[in-house]
Write a protein that holds these residues in place. Structure first.
Motif, PDB file in Angstrom:
ATOM      1  N   LEU A 356       0.826  -1.190   0.000  1.00 62.15           N
ATOM      2  CA  LEU A 356       0.000   0.000   0.000  1.00 62.15           C
ATOM      3  C   LEU A 356       0.867   1.249   0.000  1.00 62.15           C
ATOM      4  O   LEU A 356       0.638   2.179  -0.748  1.00 62.15           O
ATOM      5  N   HIS A 359       2.453   2.319  -3.268  1.00 59.68           N
ATOM      6  CA  HIS A 359       1.597   2.994  -4.234  1.00 59.68           C
ATOM      7  C   HIS A 359       1.321   4.436  -3.869  1.00 59.68           C
ATOM      8  O   HIS A 359       1.308   5.297  -4.720  1.00 59.68           O
ATOM      9  N   THR A 360       1.103   4.728  -2.592  1.00 57.09           N
ATOM     10  CA  THR A 360       0.776   6.101  -2.250  1.00 57.09           C
ATOM     11  C   THR A 360       1.989   7.018  -2.399  1.00 57.09           C
ATOM     12  O   THR A 360       1.839   8.201  -2.604  1.00 57.09           O
ATOM     13  N   ARG A 362       4.100   6.901  -4.758  1.00 59.63           N
ATOM     14  CA  ARG A 362       4.498   7.046  -6.153  1.00 59.63           C
ATOM     15  C   ARG A 362       4.227   8.451  -6.642  1.00 59.63           C
ATOM     16  O   ARG A 362       3.170   9.008  -6.398  1.00 59.63           O
ATOM     17  N   GLY A 364       4.393   9.361  -9.937  1.00 62.57           N
ATOM     18  CA  GLY A 364       3.948   9.405 -11.336  1.00 62.57           C
ATOM     19  C   GLY A 364       5.026   9.909 -12.269  1.00 62.57           C
ATOM     20  O   GLY A 364       5.635  10.920 -11.983  1.00 62.57           O
TER      21      GLY A 364
END
Lengths: 365, 319, 83
Positions: A356, A359-360, A362, A364
């Motif tokens: 989890l 992903h947070t 990241r 982009g």
């Protein structure tokens, strides 16, 4: 599911010769998704050849053959490197799974994708094996100390070792199941029955019955069934090849499985080869295996429900809520077999958090 | 591979907007991109707008009888979408990349398509290189990102060279025939202005977006390149371009053995092809004149490449 | 390990060569001298460094390579497991 062109094609390759183009479209999509394109390509090549295919399909099969060929070479190259690195060890080094099928030239290796190389060594030789590998350029990949401990203490293998230059991975096992599992098999028996490869490389493989048993154990203890169908096809190839020059093979397989107290994975393997792949098997042997395991019908029915769906090629074309649910359940079951529940919860819980956070955080591209 | 007649392929922009939108939303629209038939699915309006803009002249149909890939550009379907607006790429239901910011959806389509081709099209030797053809001869321009390859490729495609590809050169390992894709060229920042002033009549994709790397937009492949994309070409020159600010143009012959090494470094699937790849590369190097090319002005580059064509015409240089 | 002569596929040019090692799947680029040394060594596996120098015929006006240079080529060839 049994009408899937992919399954039909793998069972009866000659039927592919008259497959309509639209069905090829579906078949190739499934095959890519399930890592079975190589097997389809080899099946076509062995039965009627690429030239007989519709023009749009040919490049896919050519590409599949090239990858299969490269994979086959790559695993041989990697085993050569391993042999050199482990030459000094005085114990058997037993190849497992894909690498074993390839180096022993088993039909199961045809068209297969190989990933890591798995080897089995006696537990007492683990330190020496790890040292020899490190000397030759492999290093333990997992840096997280918790993962390191998880592997060394609970699992039946060292953490995966990555070769610093080639990036290839070797998994060193000292058993075929984790040592905390209630039914940890007597690995000494497996090691004692090893068969050195005829190429004089110094590497060995498991005896034919044991190879099937290991494959079955691996399939039915795995959490993720991503390669489930592929693994079932491996099992079927191993069994049909061995039984083709040994009429009593299936019987001896059941005997050996009983001796190793690993009968239920073999029973399930026989069962699902018959149900999913329509493999011809001696009735009496299958019945005997089921009788010896003696699970209640209800339990078999429940497992059928899970596995028959989960072994289906996984693809959006086939997606349904049912398939997704089955996979989620098997994920838990696989791990539960390997580790007692309290330790498992800790391990899974922590892994889930890690995922989890990844992903947070990241940002982009 | 000739397209199946019953599929009724027409230029994408000839499909009515409704047929196009619905087909795209339902995953039944297919685009022919060079030798490949790609089934595309998306409900995202910017992606639809983009596709119609830059792939307008590529052949398309609804419900192809066979497609080489099936790709989808969509919003991620899990926890992630709650954290920021994102978009993800899927091929056969697999998502090989982390999602990107929502605004970059069209770029994600192109990168995803690149990946899909590079990951599976082993019927060809695939190289990270631009490829253009003129008078039946093709030039291959291998180059790492930042070498100015895309800008140079765009300029050449607007000055009489037929574009096969700006990024993915596809080589038949037995015949060395080159297969083109005529896809949009990805340009950023100053390159965009440079090409706009170089050729004001060039057709651009409908959108541009800001990224951490600056502004990105796409130049549509010239119509001639799209119309003749199925025409094969044989390689004649291997040119390694390098943009050097202020440099006078310099075309220097290259050591063949060294070129083999540089070429292989840019070939995605060289190792998958094993000895076939080795053999094909060797014959390719034999068949081509190999150069390093340094330049700063596009007009200089055009002149040098024109000269290559001239030189290939004279009887003394003919092979 | 098959003998080196069968193991290798060659592509030779005046300025060097490319060699594909079938046994390990590696591709090597060799300069002129190292190519010549490998070629000589494959023809005469037990040749000494001096003998190799005799066998290598320099093209055009190139200076005859020194024993040191030949020895270095041999070391390199051993390092990349071609010998």
């Amino acid at each position: 599911m049994n009408d899937e062109p992919l399954l039909l094609g793998l069972r009866e390759p000659h039927s592919l010769q008259s497959l309509p183009l639209a069905q090829w479209d579906r078949l190739l999509r499934m095959a890519r998704r399930t890592n079975l394109l190589g097997k389809v390509a080899v099946a076509v090549e062995d039965s009627f050849g690429v030239a007989a295919l519709p023009a749009p399909v040919q490049p896919h099969i050519v590409a599949g053959l090239r990858v299969a060929q490269h994979q086959r070479q790559a695993i041989a190259w990697e085993c050569r490197h391993l042999r050199t690195a482990l030459r000094s060890l005085q114990v058997p080094v037993i190849l497992l799974k894909g690498a074993a099928y390839a180096m022993a030239d088993r039909r199961a290796a045809h068209g297969r994708l190989f990933g890591d190389v798995d080897i089995l060594v006696p537990r007492g030789a683990l330190a020496a094996t790890e040292a020899a590998l490190m000397l030759a350029g492999w290093a333990t990949g997992k840096e997280d100390p918790y993962d390191q401990r998880y592997y060394r203490q609970w699992m039946h293998e060292l953490p995966p070792m990555v070769h610093q230059q080639r990036g290839t991975i070797v998994d060193v096992h000292h058993n075929i199941l984790p040592i905390t599992a209630a039914s940890a098999p007597d690995v000494d028996k497996l090691i004692a029955a090893h068969e050195p490869l005829p190429d004089g490389s110094g590497l060995s493989v498991l005896a034919p019955c044991d190879m099937v048993i290991h494959s079955a154990v691996h399939l039915f203890h795995e959490g993720e069934l991503r390669n489930g169908l592929r693994d079932l096809l491996d099992l079927e190839a191993l069994m049909s090849e061995s039984s083709s020059h040994d009429a009593g093979f299936h019987e001896r397989l059941v005997d050996r499985a009983e001796e190793l107290a690993l009968l239920w994975p073999v029973m399930l393997a026989l069962r699902y080869c018959r149900l999913v792949l329509r493999t011809p098997l001696p009735e009496s042997t299958v019945a005997r295996a089921e009788r010896l395991v003696s699970w209640p019908k209800a339990r078999l029915a429940w497992l059928d429900g899970l596995y028959l769906r989960a072994l289906a090629p996984d693809h959006p074309l086939l997606s349904s809520a049912d398939t997704t649910l089955a996979r989620a359940m098997l994920e838990v079951r696989g791990h539960a077999l390997r580790m007692p529940l309290p330790r498992l919860a800790l391990h899974l819980g922590r892994k889930a958090i890690l995922r989890l956070f990844k992903h947070t955080s990241r940002s982009g591209a | 591979m000739t397209p199946v007649a019953t599929d009724g392929l027409v230029p994408l922009e000839h499909l009515s907007r409704d047929v196009f939108r619905v087909g795209l939303a339902e995953g039944r629209l297919a685009l022919q991109i060079g030798p490949l038939v790609v089934r595309v699915q998306t409900v995202l309006p910017d992606v639809a707008h983009y596709l119609r803009g830059v792939y307008g002249q590529h052949p398309a149909c609804i419900d192809p009888s066979f497609a080489d890939f099936t790709i989808e550009v969509r919003k991620p379907s899990n926890l992630r979408r709650w954290f920021r607006r994102q978009v993800e790429f899927a091929v056969e239901g697999e998502t090989p990349f982390e999602p990107l910011p929502r605004s970059q959806a069209p770029a994600l389509f192109e990168w995803g398509l690149n990946w899909s081709i590079a990951a599976s099209c082993h019927q060809w030797l695939m190289v990270h290189a631009a490829c253009l053809e003129r008078n039946g001869h093709a030039v291959i321009l291998p180059a790492p990102p930042g070498s100015g390859k895309s800008t140079l490729c765009a300029a050449l495609s607007l000055r009489g060279w037929r574009l096969l590809s700006d990024e993915l050169t596809l080589i038949d390992p037995s015949t060395l025939a080159l297969h083109g894709l005529a896809r949009p060229i990805n340009l950023k920042n100053q390159s965009i202005d440079l090409i706009r002033s170089f050729e004001p009549s060039a057709r651009w994709g409908p959108l541009s977006y800001d990224t951490t790397k600056g502004v990105i937009t796409h130049l549509a492949a010239p119509l001639h390149s799209v119309e003749h994309v199925r025409q094969k070409a044989q390689p004649r020159w291997l040119v390694f371009p390098r943009y050097v600010a202020g440099a006078e143009p310099l075309l220097a012959p290259r050591n063949k053995a060294q070129t083999f090494a540089s070429f292989v470094q840019n070939a995605f699937n060289y190792s998958v092809l094993g000895e076939t790849g080795f053999d094909a590369t060797g014959r390719l190097i034999d068949a081509c004149d190999c150069f390093d090319f340094e330049y700063s002005k596009l007009d200089d580059a055009i002149e040098v490449f024109d000269w290559l064509i001239e030189a290939s015409r004279s009887p003394a240089d003919d092979r | 390990m098959p003998p080196a002569a069968e193991r290798l596929a060659w592509k030779r040019w005046p300025d060097g060569s490319a060699v594909f090692d079938r046994a390990l799947g590696h591709t090597h680029i060799l300069n002129c001298l190292t190519s010549a040394v490998l070629h000589a060594k494959l023809q005469a596996p037990s040749a000494s460094v001096e003998r190799i120098r005799e066998m290598i015929v320099p093209a055009g006006n190139e200076a005859v390579p020194s024993l040191q240079e030949i020895a270095e080529s041999l070391t390199e060839l051993q390092r990349i497991e071609l010998l």
